[in-house]
Design an enzyme around this catalytic site. Structure first.
Site: not given
Ligand code: GTP
Ligand code: SPV
Ligand code: MN
Length: 612
Positions: A92, A220, A229, A249, A271, A273, A275, A300, A388, A419, A512, A515
């Protein structure tokens, strides 16, 4: 006060029509808009998407023929394809994303703004003739279950078949959505063109008052899949404020205990982090043996509104996952890995010698990087850090049938997190709704590769909505506070931090699946079965309240994860106060007062010297 679902009266006549009649009666507003757009972009052909499997297969065929997609190993990954985007178009672009309210003040300091007339002129100049010689796709889509009163529809016009294929997976797209649009007469208008992929000619513009989006120059995800979004957060946050609901979100996960009761939790993390990972978690061994189960409703986006019983009910407006690939493995997220073993579009991942998709965190060796070059560590990670996968939610082993429930699921707890390498404890609970809104508004997180720009920089990201709130944050906080009213049975609010680090930069908490231990404590708090421990910043787990059996976590690490450092917190609450002042004069006084209350609790008046 109760908030009624907005009911649209449906003229019986429309239902009675045959599909051919319906074609002929396509709502005038939709036809007129499509005609206007076609006159501007001048396509060679117009294709109305019906959402059928045959249409999807035909699109894949075209994209394989022209190289937009590359076939992956069909023995190991049937129905899986790889798209390599332009190297400058992988995330983005927040600096090129604008929210064009008629009055600049309504966009708030949290958004970039342009006068709507100037923005339309700028965008229309870019769109002028941009589809010459190309097909213009008209994509009717529904965000949310087709029959849900909480769902909202949109139409995206694009010249990009990769966008069409992704919208097919991510939304309820095609005839059913178009029929709902014809009945309701109301839809969000989204116009997109890939353009030249020139970062100098790239803008993502939103016109909330007109429920319109114009996006040019990027293919993208978040910039181009306009249902996601742009519609489901930036435009929908405006609709939600007007209509009394929330567009957030957030993931939605169901936690089923051994007694068979399921509690739904909505969680907002910025993002990349966590989800997707939390939404699909696999319980630790001991929990599995006891019969705990996890159900994935969304990963998401979450739309929620008060139901007749005063609780918040949530739907996932999406039908698929556009998830982060790197870090997804059999150890971290086996459910995601299982989901993407077939019928998945991968974007910007690497490939192995036998043509399987690969990214950092997976076993095996990549031979070709995300740009199609031979792998060379000198070029950085083999898969792009924001590579992705796009996959139907139904392919997830933990997919919940409740994701199709028209009324949505009742929410027991709302969770904020980010984070935070230091200070923020593993978990804390807000004392009430206002404190919870402050916890959300105070969120901070290190930036990630999901947006262009520096990675790992701490920034404030209230409710994980900094890039997505389509209006002034001061008004948004006020809207959140407004849900606390007579008759409301609001969820408890928590803040978590899976990303606390030790002195050597290692994560203190295993994260992971583990949690779930924290989620179980939240549910126990919501049910009133554990007392918790009051601190000036919130309620933390008391001694023995977190289930830790089977976990290799030292006493010192646990103490650090659950500590409240007064000096650190005094500085933090002062910084939060300063940050929130940036939204004055629209900052709700109640939020300012809450910040002052926490600050005072952290600075108790000095003890009186004992009288002599
Ligand atoms: P968007 O799709 O961008 O909105 O992101 P999201 O919040 O769904 O993030 P996602 O779950 O894909 O996690 C992104 C990164 O964080 C990955 O590299 C994971 O491995 C890492 N991650 C997820 N959960 C944990 C956790 O509980 N601990 C740690 N240390 N890393 C984590
Ligand atoms: C984010 O960046 O929070 C995502 C991917 O979930 S995107 O749809 O590109 O925004
Ligand atoms: Mn997102």
């Amino acid at each position: 006060m109760q908030c009624q679902y907005a009911q649209t009266t449906v003229p019986a006549l429309l239902f009675a029509k045959t599909s051919e009649d319906t074609m002929a009666s396509t709502l005038e507003a939709l036809e007129r808009w499509v005609d206007e757009v076609a006159a501007l972009v001048r396509p060679a052909k117009i294709h109305w998407c019906d959402g059928s499997e045959a249409e999807y297969q035909a699109l894949l065929g075209d994209m394989l023929a022209d190289g937009t997609l590359v076939e992956l190993n069909q023995q190991t990954h049937p129905g899986c394809y790889l798209h390599r985007s332009h190297p400058s178009d992988v995330a983005r672009v927040e600096h090129l994303t604008l929210v064009c309210h008629p009055d600049e003040i309504d966009a708030g300091p949290n958004n970039h703004w342009m006068d709507p007339a100037a923005a339309h002129a700028k965008m229309d100049a870019l769109f002028d003739g941009c589809m010459e010689g190309r097909t213009m796709y008209v994509i009717p889509y529904c965000m949310g279950p087709i029959a849900s009163p909480l769902s909202r529809c949109g139409v995206e016009i694009t010249d990009n078949p990769y966008v069409v294929a992704n919208m097919k997976i991510m939304t309820r797209m095609g005839d059913a959505a178009r029929e709902r649009i014809e009945r309701e007469g109301d839809f969000v208008r989204g116009l997109h063109s890939t353009g030249e992929l020139d970062p100098e000619r790239r803008f993502i513009m939103h016109f909330p008052a007109e429920r319109t989006i114009k996006s040019y120059g990027s293919g993208y995800g978040g910039n181009a899949l306009l249902g996601k979004k742009c519609h489901a957060l930036r435009i929908a946050s405006n609709q939600a404020r007007d209509e009394g609901w929330l567009a957030e979100h957030m993931l939605i996960v169901g936690i089923e205990n051994p007694q068979g009761e399921t509690h739904y939790i909505a969680a907002a993390f910025p993002s990349a982090c966590g989800k997707t990972n939390l939404a699909m978690l696999i319980p630790p061994e001991g929990y599995r043996q006891d019969g705990w189960k996890v159900w994935t409703v969304g990963d998401d986006i979450c739309w929620m509104r008060p139901g007749a019983d005063g609780r918040l009910y949530a739907i996932n407006p999406e039908a698929g996952f556009f998830g982060v690939a790197p870090g997804t493995s059999g150890d971290t997220n086996p459910n995601a890995l299982a989901s993407i073993s077939h019928d998945t579009i991968f974007t910007n991942v690497a490939v192995t010698a036998d043509n399987q998709p690969w990214w950092e965190g997976l076993p095996g060796t990549p031979v070709t990087d995300w740009q199609g070059r031979p792998c060379d560590p000198a070029n950085g990670p083999a898969a792009h850090p924001n590579s992705r996968f796009t996959v139907s939610a139904r392919q997830c082993p933990t997919w919940s049938e409740k994701a199709e429930d028209a009324q949505g699921v009742p929410i027991t707890a709302i969770v904020f997190g980010g984070r935070r390498p230091s200070l923020l404890p593993l978990v804390m609970e807000a004392r009430n709704w206002t404190h919870g809104v402050l916890m959300g508004a105070a969120m901070g997180s290190e930036t990630t590769a999901a947006a262009t720009g520096a990675v790992g920089v701490l920034r404030r990201d209230p409710m994980a909505m900094k890039p997505f709130c389509g209006y002034h944050y001061g008004d948004y906080f006020r809207h959140w506070l407004s849900f606390d009213r007579p008759g409301a049975k609001l969820p408890k609010v928590f803040h978590v931090n899976w990303f606390r680090k030790d002195g050597n930069g290692r994560f203190l908490w295993p994260g992971y699946g583990e949690n779930l231990r924290v989620l179980e404590w939240m549910i126990a708090r919501a049910q009133g079965t554990v007392p918790g421990r009051e601190t000036p910043v919130g309620i933390l787990p008391g001694a023995g309240e977190l289930r830790l059996d089977g976990l290799d976590l030292g006493r010192a690490a646990l103490d650090e994860l659950l500590a409240v450092d007064p000096a650190g917190w005094q500085a933090e609450i002062a910084a939060i106060g300063e940050y929130l002042e940036g939204y004055a004069p629209r900052l709700p006084p109640a939020l300012h007062a809450e910040q002052q209350r926490v600050a005072a609790a952290l600075n108790p008046p000095p003890l009186q010297a004992a009288a002599g």
